[in-house]
Design a protein around this motif. Sequence first.
Motif, PDB file in Angstrom:
ATOM      1  N   LEU A  17      -0.803  -6.226   1.488  1.00 23.84           N
ATOM      2  CA  LEU A  17      -1.099  -5.027   0.636  1.00 23.84           C
ATOM      3  C   LEU A  17      -1.195  -5.215  -0.727  1.00 23.84           C
ATOM      4  CD1 LEU A  17       0.786  -2.106   2.669  1.00 23.84           C
ATOM      5  CD2 LEU A  17      -1.653  -2.687   2.959  1.00 23.84           C
ATOM      6  N   ASP A  18      -0.484  -6.438  -1.257  1.00 24.30           N
ATOM      7  CA  ASP A  18      -0.144  -6.520  -2.646  1.00 24.30           C
ATOM      8  C   ASP A  18       0.394  -5.437  -3.334  1.00 24.30           C
ATOM      9  OD1 ASP A  18      -0.241  -7.812  -5.072  1.00 24.30           O
ATOM     10  OD2 ASP A  18      -2.415  -7.593  -5.603  1.00 24.30           O
ATOM     11  N   GLU A  19       1.562  -5.275  -2.629  1.00 25.06           N
ATOM     12  CA  GLU A  19       2.632  -3.973  -3.002  1.00 25.06           C
ATOM     13  C   GLU A  19       3.920  -4.326  -2.864  1.00 25.06           C
ATOM     14  OE1 GLU A  19       1.437  -0.388  -1.078  1.00 25.06           O
ATOM     15  OE2 GLU A  19      -0.662  -0.531  -2.127  1.00 25.06           O
ATOM     16  N   THR A  20       4.511  -3.911  -3.828  1.00 24.20           N
ATOM     17  CA  THR A  20       6.196  -4.075  -3.440  1.00 24.20           C
ATOM     18  C   THR A  20       6.560  -3.013  -2.310  1.00 24.20           C
ATOM     19  OG1 THR A  20       6.487  -4.638  -5.893  1.00 24.20           O
ATOM     20  CG2 THR A  20       8.447  -3.607  -4.538  1.00 24.20           C
ATOM     21  N   GLN A  21       7.530  -3.535  -1.622  1.00 26.64           N
ATOM     22  CA  GLN A  21       7.987  -2.919  -0.614  1.00 26.64           C
ATOM     23  C   GLN A  21       9.441  -2.695  -0.543  1.00 26.64           C
ATOM     24  OE1 GLN A  21       6.018  -1.733   2.339  1.00 26.64           O
ATOM     25  NE2 GLN A  21       4.471  -2.186   0.611  1.00 26.64           N
ATOM     26  N   LEU A  22      10.020  -1.393  -0.899  1.00 24.79           N
ATOM     27  CA  LEU A  22      11.216  -1.033  -1.152  1.00 24.79           C
ATOM     28  C   LEU A  22      11.870  -0.203   0.001  1.00 24.79           C
ATOM     29  CD1 LEU A  22      13.498  -0.770  -3.370  1.00 24.79           C
ATOM     30  CD2 LEU A  22      12.438   1.331  -3.997  1.00 24.79           C
ATOM     31  N   ILE A  23      12.563  -0.853   0.775  1.00 27.27           N
ATOM     32  CA  ILE A  23      12.766  -0.452   2.146  1.00 27.27           C
ATOM     33  C   ILE A  23      14.291  -0.101   2.464  1.00 27.27           C
ATOM     34  CG2 ILE A  23      12.659  -0.743   4.652  1.00 27.27           C
ATOM     35  CD1 ILE A  23       9.919  -0.777   3.263  1.00 27.27           C
ATOM     36  N   ALA A  24      14.603   1.261   2.501  1.00 29.86           N
ATOM     37  CA  ALA A  24      16.038   1.648   2.674  1.00 29.86           C
ATOM     38  C   ALA A  24      16.668   1.289   4.000  1.00 29.86           C
ATOM     39  CB  ALA A  24      16.025   3.260   2.175  1.00 29.86           C
ATOM     40  N   ASP A  25      15.943   1.225   4.975  1.00 28.26           N
ATOM     41  CA  ASP A  25      16.581   1.121   6.417  1.00 28.26           C
ATOM     42  C   ASP A  25      15.354   0.092   6.989  1.00 28.26           C
ATOM     43  OD1 ASP A  25      17.501   0.987   8.774  1.00 28.26           O
ATOM     44  OD2 ASP A  25      17.895   2.988   8.959  1.00 28.26           O
ATOM     45  N   VAL A  26      15.862  -1.113   6.913  1.00 25.31           N
ATOM     46  CA  VAL A  26      14.619  -1.977   7.602  1.00 25.31           C
ATOM     47  C   VAL A  26      14.335  -1.763   9.291  1.00 25.31           C
ATOM     48  CG1 VAL A  26      14.905  -3.851   6.054  1.00 25.31           C
ATOM     49  CG2 VAL A  26      16.341  -3.767   8.104  1.00 25.31           C
ATOM     50  N   HIS A  27      15.477  -1.064   9.816  1.00 24.76           N
ATOM     51  CA  HIS A  27      15.341  -0.580  10.987  1.00 24.76           C
ATOM     52  C   HIS A  27      14.470   0.269  11.407  1.00 24.76           C
ATOM     53  CE1 HIS A  27      18.854  -3.372  11.657  1.00 24.76           C
ATOM     54  NE2 HIS A  27      19.322  -2.540  10.754  1.00 24.76           N
ATOM     55  N   GLN A  28      14.163   1.096  10.340  1.00 27.91           N
ATOM     56  CA  GLN A  28      12.924   2.248  10.618  1.00 27.91           C
ATOM     57  C   GLN A  28      11.632   1.642  10.010  1.00 27.91           C
ATOM     58  OE1 GLN A  28      13.900   4.827  11.842  1.00 27.91           O
ATOM     59  NE2 GLN A  28      16.083   4.144  11.910  1.00 27.91           N
ATOM     60  N   PHE A  29      11.644   0.602   9.566  1.00 32.24           N
ATOM     61  CA  PHE A  29      10.275  -0.029   9.242  1.00 32.24           C
ATOM     62  C   PHE A  29       9.493  -0.523  10.559  1.00 32.24           C
ATOM     63  CE2 PHE A  29       7.357  -3.341   7.511  1.00 32.24           C
ATOM     64  CZ  PHE A  29       7.014  -2.965   6.654  1.00 32.24           C
ATOM     65  N   ASP A  30       8.321   0.036  10.696  1.00 35.91           N
ATOM     66  CA  ASP A  30       7.795  -0.488  11.931  1.00 35.91           C
ATOM     67  C   ASP A  30       7.249  -1.792  11.850  1.00 35.91           C
ATOM     68  OD1 ASP A  30       6.342  -0.033  14.441  1.00 35.91           O
ATOM     69  OD2 ASP A  30       4.484   0.402  13.597  1.00 35.91           O
ATOM     70  N   GLY A  31       7.988  -2.724  12.866  1.00 31.72           N
ATOM     71  CA  GLY A  31       7.224  -3.968  12.707  1.00 31.72           C
ATOM     72  C   GLY A  31       8.269  -5.064  12.260  1.00 31.72           C
ATOM     73  N   HIS A  32       9.297  -4.515  11.598  1.00 32.61           N
ATOM     74  CA  HIS A  32      10.232  -5.204  10.765  1.00 32.61           C
ATOM     75  C   HIS A  32      10.640  -6.671  11.651  1.00 32.61           C
ATOM     76  CE1 HIS A  32      14.617  -6.398  10.053  1.00 32.61           C
ATOM     77  NE2 HIS A  32      14.070  -6.762   8.707  1.00 32.61           N
ATOM     78  N   ILE A  33      10.771  -7.653  11.046  1.00 36.34           N
ATOM     79  CA  ILE A  33      11.267  -8.911  11.661  1.00 36.34           C
ATOM     80  C   ILE A  33      12.668  -9.343  11.291  1.00 36.34           C
ATOM     81  CG2 ILE A  33      10.603 -11.479  11.760  1.00 36.34           C
ATOM     82  CD1 ILE A  33       7.758 -10.796  10.689  1.00 36.34           C
ATOM     83  N   ALA A  34      13.568  -9.349  12.240  1.00 34.26           N
ATOM     84  CA  ALA A  34      14.692  -9.403  11.859  1.00 34.26           C
ATOM     85  C   ALA A  34      15.352 -10.970  12.008  1.00 34.26           C
ATOM     86  CB  ALA A  34      15.828  -8.805  13.043  1.00 34.26           C
ATOM     87  N   CYS A  35      15.207 -11.550  10.829  1.00 35.40           N
ATOM     88  CA  CYS A  35      15.640 -12.922  10.571  1.00 35.40           C
ATOM     89  C   CYS A  35      17.022 -12.931  10.679  1.00 35.40           C
ATOM     90  CB  CYS A  35      15.104 -13.566   9.272  1.00 35.40           C
ATOM     91  SG  CYS A  35      13.202 -13.742   9.341  1.00 35.40           S
ATOM     92  N   ASP A  36      17.989 -11.838   9.900  1.00 35.53           N
ATOM     93  CA  ASP A  36      19.180 -11.763  10.054  1.00 35.53           C
ATOM     94  C   ASP A  36      19.801 -10.587  10.447  1.00 35.53           C
ATOM     95  OD1 ASP A  36      22.143 -11.640   9.501  1.00 35.53           O
ATOM     96  OD2 ASP A  36      21.924 -12.486   7.472  1.00 35.53           O
TER      97      ASP A  36
END
Length: 152
Positions: A83-102
Amino acid sequence: MDKNTFYQSLNQQAQGLISGETNVIANMANISALLFMSLEHINWAGFYLVDSDSELVLGPFQGKPACIRIPMGKGVCGTAAALDETQLIADVHQFDGHIACDAASNSEIVIPVHKSGKVVAVLDIDSPQLSRFDLEDQQGLEALIRLFEQQL
């Protein structure tokens, strides 16, 4: 120290580290180390590089081992790049498609890096705290990336 003053100081330190250095990997490594050392309550700071139109590949970072490849448009990093946009995510668990590396990461900020107007990388910073990053963090880190882009 307030955040504005903190980021002014941090960005001066970053400028001192990268000024005159043309090697992108060396500059990414030093910026990652500076961020990891300076920011409180984070567990990962580093870069993912655009490897093709379809994915990002792990670049210099500080923290635990990470996912090596991320599909463009997937997860927080892939979304920021696509999207070429900063992503500021308060809770990654609520982000659809989050990739949990840690699994310990709970919030995240990802900022696109440009060369000649095109996204060539993203800066990714993770925190174990929910809502760790705010608009002041975003503005301070985007200013740091603008300084870095001048060296590209």
